[in-house]
Design a protein around this motif. Structure first.
Motif, PDB file in Angstrom:
ATOM      1  N   ILE A 240       0.804  -1.096  -0.031  1.00 17.00           N
ATOM      2  CA  ILE A 240       0.049  -0.083   0.253  1.00 17.00           C
ATOM      3  C   ILE A 240       0.809   1.205   0.073  1.00 17.00           C
ATOM      4  O   ILE A 240       0.699   2.132  -0.714  1.00 17.00           O
ATOM      5  N   VAL A 241       1.791   1.278   0.849  1.00 17.67           N
ATOM      6  CA  VAL A 241       2.960   2.306   0.994  1.00 17.67           C
ATOM      7  C   VAL A 241       3.676   2.373  -0.354  1.00 17.67           C
ATOM      8  O   VAL A 241       3.816   3.523  -1.120  1.00 17.67           O
ATOM      9  N   LEU A 242       4.273   1.173  -0.667  1.00 21.88           N
ATOM     10  CA  LEU A 242       5.118   1.287  -2.035  1.00 21.88           C
ATOM     11  C   LEU A 242       4.414   1.883  -3.042  1.00 21.88           C
ATOM     12  O   LEU A 242       4.953   2.466  -3.768  1.00 21.88           O
ATOM     13  N   GLU A 243       2.976   1.350  -3.390  1.00 18.41           N
ATOM     14  CA  GLU A 243       2.379   1.813  -4.693  1.00 18.41           C
ATOM     15  C   GLU A 243       1.800   2.961  -4.346  1.00 18.41           C
ATOM     16  O   GLU A 243       0.988   3.692  -5.521  1.00 18.41           O
ATOM     17  N   ASN A 244       1.770   3.691  -3.332  1.00 19.99           N
ATOM     18  CA  ASN A 244       1.248   4.851  -3.094  1.00 19.99           C
ATOM     19  C   ASN A 244      -0.413   4.988  -3.379  1.00 19.99           C
ATOM     20  O   ASN A 244      -0.778   5.701  -3.819  1.00 19.99           O
ATOM     21  N   GLN A 245      -1.033   3.781  -2.739  1.00 18.53           N
ATOM     22  CA  GLN A 245      -2.464   3.589  -3.113  1.00 18.53           C
ATOM     23  C   GLN A 245      -3.312   4.785  -2.502  1.00 18.53           C
ATOM     24  O   GLN A 245      -4.187   5.088  -3.147  1.00 18.53           O
ATOM     25  N   PHE A 246      -2.843   5.183  -1.183  1.00 18.58           N
ATOM     26  CA  PHE A 246      -3.267   6.118  -0.336  1.00 18.58           C
ATOM     27  C   PHE A 246      -2.356   6.708   0.435  1.00 18.58           C
ATOM     28  O   PHE A 246      -1.481   6.039   1.045  1.00 18.58           O
ATOM     29  N   ALA A 247      -2.543   7.866   1.030  1.00 18.42           N
ATOM     30  CA  ALA A 247      -1.592   8.372   1.768  1.00 18.42           C
ATOM     31  C   ALA A 247      -2.398   9.335   3.183  1.00 18.42           C
ATOM     32  O   ALA A 247      -3.676   9.238   3.020  1.00 18.42           O
ATOM     33  N   VAL A 248      -1.713   9.494   4.431  1.00 17.05           N
ATOM     34  CA  VAL A 248      -2.555  10.251   5.331  1.00 17.05           C
ATOM     35  C   VAL A 248      -3.174  11.684   4.773  1.00 17.05           C
ATOM     36  O   VAL A 248      -2.537  12.304   4.031  1.00 17.05           O
ATOM     37  N   GLY A 249      -4.263  11.831   5.218  1.00 19.46           N
ATOM     38  CA  GLY A 249      -4.903  12.714   4.601  1.00 19.46           C
ATOM     39  C   GLY A 249      -6.017  12.721   3.513  1.00 19.46           C
ATOM     40  O   GLY A 249      -6.909  13.416   2.921  1.00 19.46           O
TER      41      GLY A 249
ATOM     42  N   PRO B 195     -10.605  17.939  -4.923  1.00 22.60           N
ATOM     43  CA  PRO B 195     -11.297  16.789  -4.160  1.00 22.60           C
ATOM     44  C   PRO B 195     -11.949  17.172  -2.887  1.00 22.60           C
ATOM     45  O   PRO B 195     -11.699  18.326  -2.167  1.00 22.60           O
ATOM     46  N   LEU B 196     -13.202  16.770  -2.589  1.00 16.60           N
ATOM     47  CA  LEU B 196     -13.892  16.656  -1.593  1.00 16.60           C
ATOM     48  C   LEU B 196     -14.955  17.866  -1.251  1.00 16.60           C
ATOM     49  O   LEU B 196     -15.432  18.228  -0.603  1.00 16.60           O
ATOM     50  N   GLU B 197     -14.673  18.683  -2.687  1.00 14.10           N
ATOM     51  CA  GLU B 197     -15.574  19.782  -2.751  1.00 14.10           C
ATOM     52  C   GLU B 197     -16.805  19.620  -3.520  1.00 14.10           C
ATOM     53  O   GLU B 197     -17.438  20.734  -3.742  1.00 14.10           O
TER      54      GLU B 197
ATOM     55  N   ILE C  82      -8.225  -5.270   3.230  1.00 13.24           N
ATOM     56  CA  ILE C  82      -8.469  -4.308   2.372  1.00 13.24           C
ATOM     57  C   ILE C  82      -8.246  -4.921   1.026  1.00 13.24           C
ATOM     58  O   ILE C  82      -7.007  -5.335   0.493  1.00 13.24           O
ATOM     59  N   VAL C  83      -9.314  -5.057   0.324  1.00 14.60           N
ATOM     60  CA  VAL C  83      -9.478  -5.717  -1.157  1.00 14.60           C
ATOM     61  C   VAL C  83      -9.634  -4.825  -2.276  1.00 14.60           C
ATOM     62  O   VAL C  83      -8.686  -5.004  -3.109  1.00 14.60           O
ATOM     63  N   ARG C  84     -10.172  -3.654  -1.998  1.00 13.19           N
ATOM     64  CA  ARG C  84     -10.535  -2.901  -3.146  1.00 13.19           C
ATOM     65  C   ARG C  84     -10.663  -1.438  -2.347  1.00 13.19           C
ATOM     66  O   ARG C  84     -11.314  -1.220  -1.105  1.00 13.19           O
ATOM     67  N   VAL C  85      -9.817  -0.363  -2.805  1.00 14.77           N
ATOM     68  CA  VAL C  85      -9.784   1.037  -2.243  1.00 14.77           C
ATOM     69  C   VAL C  85     -10.429   1.991  -3.524  1.00 14.77           C
ATOM     70  O   VAL C  85     -10.020   1.970  -4.294  1.00 14.77           O
ATOM     71  N   SER C  86     -11.303   2.780  -2.899  1.00 14.05           N
ATOM     72  CA  SER C  86     -11.637   4.095  -3.841  1.00 14.05           C
ATOM     73  C   SER C  86     -11.153   5.197  -3.177  1.00 14.05           C
ATOM     74  O   SER C  86     -11.349   5.504  -2.079  1.00 14.05           O
ATOM     75  N   ASN C  87     -10.117   5.921  -3.736  1.00 11.49           N
ATOM     76  CA  ASN C  87      -9.550   7.143  -3.392  1.00 11.49           C
ATOM     77  C   ASN C  87     -10.256   8.310  -3.969  1.00 11.49           C
ATOM     78  O   ASN C  87     -10.224   8.526  -5.111  1.00 11.49           O
ATOM     79  N   HIS C  88     -10.973   9.046  -3.216  1.00 15.68           N
ATOM     80  CA  HIS C  88     -11.551  10.182  -3.442  1.00 15.68           C
ATOM     81  C   HIS C  88     -10.736  11.529  -3.501  1.00 15.68           C
ATOM     82  O   HIS C  88     -11.396  12.674  -3.444  1.00 15.68           O
ATOM     83  N   THR C  89      -9.419  11.560  -3.354  1.00 13.20           N
ATOM     84  CA  THR C  89      -8.670  12.542  -2.961  1.00 13.20           C
ATOM     85  C   THR C  89      -7.727  12.789  -4.315  1.00 13.20           C
ATOM     86  O   THR C  89      -7.050  13.673  -4.181  1.00 13.20           O
TER      87      THR C  89
END
Length: 270
Positions: A118-127, A238-240, A164-171
Motif C-alpha cells: 500500500i505504501v510502496l504503490e502509493n495507493q493512498f496516504a495520510v489525509g 477533491p472533496l468539494e 483491504i481488497v478494494r480501495v476508492s480514493n476520492h482525493t
C-alpha cells in the motif's frame, strides 16, 4: 584462581571482539539508516526518489525496522559464538519459529505485506479520503498492520491491511459535481436553460477557489413519464463537489422562484 597474563590476554581479546561486533552492528544500522533516508526522503538530500513525504517516511520506517531486527539477530549470534555457544540450534530454532509464525499467523503476515505494498504503490496516504468496503473516511494513520480512518461522524475505523481488497480514493485528481434538474414538459425549455446558465455563472464566480472547470449545462439527459431531466456538471478540487452541488441547487431554486417556474407536478397557488 590467579589470572595469568595469557588468561587476561584471552579475555581482553574476547571483550574487544564483542565490543567490535556491537559497534559494527551500530555503525551498520546507522549507515543503512542514512542510505534509506537519502533514497526515500527528499528533505534529507537534494536528489531523492520522487516519493510523497508522508509515504516516503512510512516506507523508510518499515524498511529500517525489518533491517534493524536482522542486524540485531546477526549480532546476537556472533556474540554467542564468541562465548563458544553452538548457534546452529538457535538458527534452526529461528527457522522453526518462523515457520510456525508463517502457519499460525498468516493473517498477521498478510497485514504486513499488504501494508508494505500500500505504501510502496502509493495507493493512498495520510489525509486522503478513501472508501474500502462499507467504510469510508479520512486516513489518519497508516501503520505496518492497520490503517485508521475517521469518518464524517467522527467515528474511527481501524482496518487491518489484509482486509483491504478494494480501495476508492476520492482525493486524487479532480472530482465531478453533478446536478440533475427535473423540469415539467410544459415549461419553457429555452427559459429554463437560460436560468440554469445564470446559476452556473453565479456559482462559478462565488466558488472559484474550488472550481477546476465549469459548472456547465450538459442538456437534457432523460425523458420520464412526468418530466424531463437536465444535467449540470462541474470539475472541483477533491472533496468539494458536494459544496458545489449544494450551491447550484440553492441558486436554481432562487432563480426558478423568481421566474415562477415550478417543479413537475407542483402547481403554484396564487
Amino acid at each position: 584462581m590467579l589470572l595469568t597474563p595469557e588468561t587476561l590476554l584471552f579475555v581482553g581479546n574476547r571483550i574487544i571482539r564483542i565490543v567490535g561486533i556491537l559497534l559494527g552492528a551500530m555503525l551498520t544500522l546507522r549507515l543503512f539508516t542514512l542510505i534509506v533516508n537519502q533514497v526515500f526522503i527528499p528533505n534529507v538530500v537534494g536528489k531523492a526518489l520522487k516519493f510523497d513525504e508522508k509515504r516516503a517516511r512510512t516506507l523508510s520506517s518499515l524498511v529500517q525496522s525489518i533491517v534493524r531486527y536482522m542486524i540485531y539477530f546477526v549480532a546476537i549470534v556472533m556474540v554467542l559464538q564468541e562465548f563458544k555457544i553452538d548457534t546452529t540450534s538457535i538458527v534452526a530454532g529461528a527457522g522453526i519459529v518462523g515457520l510456525a509464525l508463517g502457519v499460525g499467523a498468516q493473517s498477521l503476515i498478510k497485514d504486513f505485506i499488504t501494508g508494505f505494498f500500500i505504501v510502496l504503490e502509493n495507493q493512498f496516504a495520510v489525509g486522503d479520503y478513501i472508501v474500502s468496503g462499507d467504510m469510508g473516511g479520512t486516513v489518519e494513520e497508516i501503520g505496518l498492520r492497520v490503517t485508521k480512518l475517521r469518518d464524517f461522524n467522527g467515528v474511527l475505523h481501524i482496518i487491518p491491511h489484509g482486509a483491504i481488497v478494494r480501495v476508492s480514493n476520492h482525493t486524487r485528481g479532480h472530482m465531478q459535481a453533478t446536478v440533475n434538474v427535473p423540469v415539467a414538459y410544459g415549461a419553457d425549455i429555452g427559459k429554463v436553460l437560460t436560468l440554469l446558465e445564470e446559476a452556473c455563472e453565479h456559482v462559478s464566480k462565488n466558488l472559484a477557489e474550488v472550481m477546476i472547470e465549469g459548472p456547465k449545462v450538459v442538456g437534457v439527459v432523460d425523458w420520464r413519464s412526468q418530466e424531463l431531466v437536465i444535467r449540470m456538471v462541474a470539475k472541483t478540487v477533491p472533496l468539494e463537489q458536494v459544496k458545489v452541488e449544494t450551491a447550484l441547487r440553492h441558486q436554481i431554486k432562487l432563480l426558478f422562484d423568481e421566474a415562477n417556474i415550478s417543479p413537475p407536478n407542483i402547481q403554484i397557488i396564487k
